[in-house]
Design an enzyme around this catalytic site. Sequence first.
Site, PDB file in Angstrom:
ATOM      1  CG  HIS A  22      -1.948  -1.068   1.216  1.00 25.28           C
ATOM      2  ND1 HIS A  22      -2.803  -1.298   0.159  1.00 25.28           N
ATOM      3  CD2 HIS A  22      -2.261  -2.006   2.154  1.00 25.28           C
ATOM      4  CE1 HIS A  22      -3.588  -2.330   0.442  1.00 25.28           C
ATOM      5  NE2 HIS A  22      -3.271  -2.780   1.636  1.00 25.28           N
ATOM      6  CG  HIS A  36      -6.767  -5.192   1.858  1.00 27.63           C
ATOM      7  ND1 HIS A  36      -6.226  -5.990   2.845  1.00 27.63           N
ATOM      8  CD2 HIS A  36      -7.961  -4.761   2.322  1.00 27.63           C
ATOM      9  CE1 HIS A  36      -7.055  -6.030   3.877  1.00 27.63           C
ATOM     10  NE2 HIS A  36      -8.117  -5.297   3.580  1.00 27.63           N
ATOM     11  CG  ASP A  85      -4.760 -10.008   3.601  1.00 23.79           C
ATOM     12  OD1 ASP A  85      -4.387 -10.604   2.580  1.00 23.79           O
ATOM     13  OD2 ASP A  85      -4.612  -8.784   3.766  1.00 23.79           O
ATOM     14  CG  ASP A  95      -2.960  -8.438   0.565  1.00 25.59           C
ATOM     15  OD1 ASP A  95      -2.044  -8.747   1.364  1.00 25.59           O
ATOM     16  OD2 ASP A  95      -3.960  -7.787   0.896  1.00 25.59           O
TER      17      ASP A  95
END
Length: 349
Positions: free
Chosen positions: A158, A195, A282, A193
């Site tokens: 990120h 996200h 995740d 991931d």
Amino acid sequence: MKLVFDEAQKRHDPKFFLSSGASKPNPEVPRRADILLAAGLDAGLELEVPRDYGLDPAASVHSPEYLDFLQNIFARWSRIEGASAEVVPNVHPDRRDGDYPASAVGQAGYHVADTSAPINAETFGSALRSAHSAAHAAELILSGHPAAYALCRPPGHHAFRDLAGGFCFLNNSAIAAQRLRRDHDRVAIIDVDLHHGNGTQGIFYARDDVLTVSLHADPVRFYPFFWGHASERGKDAGLGFNLNLPLPRHTADDGFLSALDRGLERVAAFAPGAIVIALGLDASEHDPFGGLAVTTAGFQRIGEHLARLERPAVIVQEGGYISEVLGQNLTSFLNGFTSVHRVVKNSRD
């Protein structure tokens, strides 16, 4: 396969996290690294501590202004009367092209996107050693190893060129890819991931030498909200070199693998000399963020599918938070990957 990690990466121990308006304990805790390290060793990997690369890996993808900020902001923040124990911004600009503020408060808002990336006295040192793990894993590939796993904690995908967020400060996957570019004309990053890897996308969005592919929960109602949509294809020279594959909430193994295979077709068409796998655990059905529903057996299949690219690979740890199956999921992925992975050609382009 080598597992690259330094215990110094655990010194960053954030406390603050504001999620959907609620203050919660920050889930990106040092114990994640302990669980993942044990799981990697259970999978038969050999621990190697990265050497000290200084600022070079971070400076290859981040601006000097941003690195100066990360190194000095906690000391500056601490001089504010009544300052919070961690650097957490309370104001943000509405664009990136305004004046650059002189104050610590203004710079925190400029360089930190959200409240999930608090900065304390140990943050920069831990993030830098995490970046060194990614760089060292890439160096192993350049020296002839077919694959290496960088246990990067804090994670990185990120983090933009000059912006932290989502538990991330330095973009480890981008750092690994940039290092691999020393010997390979083309490098692909495949992000699996929960996200979207918005920082990774942002760093390479206008480039045609690094293909970025991301599978993730549809951001229309999920972090990072503003990035990760299928319409984002790159710009300028990078147009057509970014592929997002947003998934409906609670997508399970078969749906995830179907999307992954579409992404791998794009990677094969790009014909990279080496790949970076941005590994998020995740996506698990048991992860506390609860966005997707990949099983432990599913992670083995993901590893197998990625290995069939038959390219030298740096596996960079991204998300994956504490649950009863976090370690099992990593072991499953690594077992699947190593059981299939063969490098047909490991030479300079």
